[in-house]
Write an enzyme that holds these catalytic residues in place. Structure first.
Site, short mmCIF file in Angstrom:
data_model
loop_
_atom_site.label_atom_id
_atom_site.label_comp_id
_atom_site.label_asym_id
_atom_site.label_seq_id
_atom_site.Cartn_x
_atom_site.Cartn_y
_atom_site.Cartn_z
N ARG A 1 -4.24 -7.86 4.57
CA ARG A 1 -4.59 -8.38 3.38
C ARG A 1 -5.19 -9.63 3.25
O ARG A 1 -6.30 -10.13 2.83
CB ARG A 1 -3.81 -8.04 2.22
CG ARG A 1 -3.56 -6.37 2.21
CD ARG A 1 -2.48 -6.10 1.03
NE ARG A 1 -1.29 -6.80 1.37
CZ ARG A 1 -0.40 -7.47 0.42
NH1 ARG A 1 -0.74 -7.25 -0.72
NH2 ARG A 1 0.77 -8.06 0.86
N ASN B 1 -2.43 -2.91 -0.36
CA ASN B 1 -1.59 -2.00 0.49
C ASN B 1 -1.51 -0.76 -0.50
O ASN B 1 -1.20 -0.71 -1.59
CB ASN B 1 -0.29 -2.52 0.83
CG ASN B 1 -0.32 -3.40 1.99
OD1 ASN B 1 -1.38 -3.41 2.66
ND2 ASN B 1 0.70 -4.06 2.17
#
Length: 95
Positions: free
Chosen positions: A20, A38
């Site tokens: 990320r 996520n």
């Protein structure tokens, strides 16, 4: 040039490897707006909005990810809806 939008679902070993954070850095470098998060099923989900070449470059990056990740596949899905993309690129909470 009009903005394009891609909704991505990234499969593989993509959590706990800086995916990320790395995607947010890549998106900001490309001038792409959107978000990444996520998912509880082990995938990473992202929305990328911007000029077509920049968004395509981020999709290509997503297929590799950071060095620690193993990307098995990237699904390009229908956009999640009419909600506007953020001004920048956000890392969002897990869903």
């Amino acid at each position: 040039m009009s903005a394009v939008q891609k909704h991505l679902l990234i499969h593989g070993a993509v959590q706990g490897v800086g995916y990320r954070w790395s995607m947010a850095q890549a998106a900001e470098a490309l001038g792409v707006r959107g978000w990444v998060r996520n998912r509880r099923d082990g995938t990473v989900e992202a929305l990328a909005v911007g000029d077509a070449p920049a968004v395509e470059a981020l999709v290509q990056w997503a297929q590799r990810g950071p060095p620690q990740a193993r990307v098995d596949r990237v699904d390009v899905l229908a956009p999640p809806g009419p909600a506007p993309a953020p001004a920048g690129f956000e890392q969002r909470a897990t869903v």
